[in-house]
Structures are given as structure tokens and as C-alpha cells.
Scaffold this motif. Structure first.
Motif, mmCIF file in Angstrom:
data_model
loop_
_atom_site.group_PDB
_atom_site.id
_atom_site.type_symbol
_atom_site.label_atom_id
_atom_site.label_comp_id
_atom_site.label_asym_id
_atom_site.label_seq_id
_atom_site.Cartn_x
_atom_site.Cartn_y
_atom_site.Cartn_z
ATOM 1 N N ALA A 22 0.914 -1.112 -0.064
ATOM 2 C CA ALA A 22 -0.432 0.136 -0.293
ATOM 3 C C ALA A 22 0.841 1.406 -0.010
ATOM 4 C CB ALA A 22 -0.613 0.306 1.640
ATOM 5 N N ALA A 23 1.857 1.708 -0.994
ATOM 6 C CA ALA A 23 2.696 2.258 -1.132
ATOM 7 C C ALA A 23 2.350 3.798 -1.474
ATOM 8 C CB ALA A 23 3.298 1.837 -2.078
ATOM 9 N N GLN A 24 2.688 4.935 -1.381
ATOM 10 C CA GLN A 24 2.209 6.464 -2.005
ATOM 11 C C GLN A 24 4.191 7.211 -1.527
ATOM 12 O OE1 GLN A 24 -0.631 8.114 0.366
ATOM 13 N NE2 GLN A 24 -0.340 7.120 2.511
ATOM 14 N N ALA A 25 3.409 8.790 -2.468
ATOM 15 C CA ALA A 25 4.231 9.279 -2.239
ATOM 16 C C ALA A 25 4.354 10.535 -1.592
ATOM 17 C CB ALA A 25 4.845 9.507 -3.559
ATOM 18 N N LEU A 26 4.863 10.993 -0.343
ATOM 19 C CA LEU A 26 4.790 11.635 0.474
ATOM 20 C C LEU A 26 5.615 12.760 0.786
ATOM 21 C CD1 LEU A 26 3.335 9.579 3.531
ATOM 22 C CD2 LEU A 26 2.137 10.381 1.735
ATOM 23 N N LYS A 27 5.163 14.051 0.859
ATOM 24 C CA LYS A 27 6.021 15.362 0.435
ATOM 25 C C LYS A 27 6.658 15.156 1.728
ATOM 26 C CE LYS A 27 6.839 19.393 -1.657
ATOM 27 N NZ LYS A 27 8.111 19.817 -1.306
ATOM 28 N N SER A 28 7.555 15.684 2.245
ATOM 29 C CA SER A 28 8.135 16.058 3.264
ATOM 30 C C SER A 28 8.108 17.998 3.141
ATOM 31 C CB SER A 28 8.774 15.603 4.029
ATOM 32 O OG SER A 28 9.721 15.622 4.822
ATOM 33 N N THR A 29 8.945 18.769 4.092
ATOM 34 C CA THR A 29 9.053 20.356 4.074
ATOM 35 C C THR A 29 10.542 20.386 3.237
ATOM 36 O OG1 THR A 29 10.368 19.547 6.199
ATOM 37 C CG2 THR A 29 8.283 20.557 6.517
ATOM 38 N N GLY A 30 10.217 21.403 2.838
ATOM 39 C CA GLY A 30 11.086 21.131 1.476
ATOM 40 C C GLY A 30 11.213 20.235 0.341
ATOM 41 N N LYS A 54 6.319 -1.150 13.005
ATOM 42 C CA LYS A 54 7.474 -1.639 13.771
ATOM 43 C C LYS A 54 7.487 -3.214 12.648
ATOM 44 C CE LYS A 54 8.729 -4.063 16.796
ATOM 45 N NZ LYS A 54 8.890 -4.874 18.262
ATOM 46 N N GLU A 55 6.493 -4.143 13.297
ATOM 47 C CA GLU A 55 6.819 -5.421 12.831
ATOM 48 C C GLU A 55 6.431 -5.553 11.637
ATOM 49 O OE1 GLU A 55 5.981 -7.839 14.090
ATOM 50 O OE2 GLU A 55 6.860 -6.762 16.272
ATOM 51 N N PHE A 56 6.012 -4.199 10.496
ATOM 52 C CA PHE A 56 5.863 -3.983 9.139
ATOM 53 C C PHE A 56 7.130 -4.210 8.825
ATOM 54 C CE2 PHE A 56 5.928 -1.588 5.269
ATOM 55 C CZ PHE A 56 5.204 -2.837 4.419
ATOM 56 N N TYR A 57 8.182 -2.912 9.208
ATOM 57 C CA TYR A 57 9.470 -2.464 9.646
ATOM 58 C C TYR A 57 9.872 -4.035 9.384
ATOM 59 C CZ TYR A 57 13.638 -0.006 10.544
ATOM 60 O OH TYR A 57 15.453 0.273 10.089
ATOM 61 N N VAL A 112 6.916 5.783 0.419
ATOM 62 C CA VAL A 112 6.408 4.808 2.206
ATOM 63 C C VAL A 112 5.810 3.785 1.458
ATOM 64 C CG1 VAL A 112 4.686 5.336 4.191
ATOM 65 C CG2 VAL A 112 6.653 6.956 3.348
ATOM 66 N N ALA A 113 5.746 2.698 1.734
ATOM 67 C CA ALA A 113 5.959 1.420 1.730
ATOM 68 C C ALA A 113 4.200 1.022 2.091
ATOM 69 C CB ALA A 113 6.831 0.001 2.245
ATOM 70 N N GLY A 114 4.537 1.711 3.659
ATOM 71 C CA GLY A 114 2.748 1.528 4.658
ATOM 72 C C GLY A 114 3.224 2.631 5.405
#
Length: 164
Positions: free
Chosen positions: A111-119, A136-139, A125-127
Motif C-alpha cells: 500500500a505504497a504512496q509518495a509523501l512530501k516532507s518539508t523542503g 515496527k512489525e511491517f518494518y 512509503v511502503a505502508g
């Protein structure tokens, strides 16, 4: 006559010493290879070795050492909700790269998506998850299922990002 003979001998020795040899090529190749390996090693210094408080920091969560960061994240459209805990697997400066990586992961069932941070930072993001424990379990599962995954822009492992 001695002067001509001596001059010819010096000239022959000078020309012979300038001739490229297999040994010279091998030394040059080995030197270039060593420089490349040193440069690659220096670019992969883990985040724990940095002297900055910015970026992901190693934390022990439930007995496991993980990279964790706090970021202000928003979705591409700006309207989509962002989960409280996100497992980032890549960071880019261009949204097209983050989106492309997210599409590849979606095709693999994440369930991936692209997320924008500052700058100018974009995370793939894979989940996204409601709690740190689930993230943590997904990691751990992502690392186990993808042993040769290249975590572009990250310290060689996924980063759990807690959203602000």
C-alpha cells in the motif's frame, strides 16, 4: 664516437622507460578501483555516525533497533489522510522518482504512496500504520522479504516516520 654511443644509449633507455606496460596499467586500474570503493564506502555512512540531530535516529523499540524520524508529511493531492506512522523505503528530491517507486511497490502488493516532507524531500512509503508497534512489525517484515532492496536516500534501512 663515445659521445654518440653514450647519447644513443641514454636515448634508448629513456624511450624504453616511457613504454606503457601491463604492470603500469594494472597499477592504475587498482588505484582507480580503490578510490571508487573508498568513495562508495564514504557515501554509505549510517545515520548514527552523523553529528547532526536532523534526519533519522536509531531508537530501540520493543527490543529492536530501528531508524525513526518525525516529519511533517502530506500526500500528493493534499486531501488524502496520512497515517500517524509511515515506513519510508526511499527519499528523493523529485516527486516523479518517489511516485515511480511507489507504483513499483504497489505492483508488488504494498500500500505504497509518495509523501512530501518539508523542503524538497519526497518519501516513498511502503505502508502507513496507526501505531508504532504495527509499523515496527511491517518494518521487520519488509527487510526480511526484501533483503537486497536499495534504500535510496536513507541510511541503508527503512525509516519509520512519525507524522507531526
Amino acid at each position: 664516437m663515445k659521445k654518440i654511443f653514450f647519447s644513443a644509449l641514454v636515448l634508448v633507455m629513456a624511450l624504453a622507460s616511457c613504454k606503457p606496460t601491463e604492470r603500469n596499467y594494472k597499477q592504475a586500474y587498482d588505484s582507480a578501483l580503490a578510490k571508487r570503493q573508498k568513495a562508495e564506502a564514504e557515501t554509505m555512512i549510517p545515520a548514527s555516525g552523523l553529528l547532526s540531530d536532523e534526519g533519522p535516529q536509531q531508537r530501540i523499540v520493543g527490543g529492536d533497533t530501528l531508524y525513526v524520524s518525525t516529519e511533517r508529511l502530506r500526500a500528493l493531492s493534499g486531501d488524502e489522510p496520512v497515517s500517524p506512522y509511515n515506513v519510508a523505503v526511499a527519499m528523493y528530491k523529485m516527486n516523479t522518482n518517489a511516485i515511480s517507486m511507489a507504483e513499483d511497490l504497489k505492483a508488488r502488493g504494498y500500500a505504497a504512496q509518495a509523501l512530501k516532507s518539508t523542503g524538497d524531500r519526497w518519501f516513498t512509503v511502503a505502508g502507513g500504520f496507526p501505531t508504532l508497534e504495527i509499523a515496527k512489525e511491517f518494518y521487520k517484515k519488509f527487510r526480511k522479504d526484501n533483503p537486497s532492496f536499495r534504500y535510496i536516500g536513507l541510511p541503508g534501512a527503512p525509516v519509520i516516520i512519525k507524522t507531526e
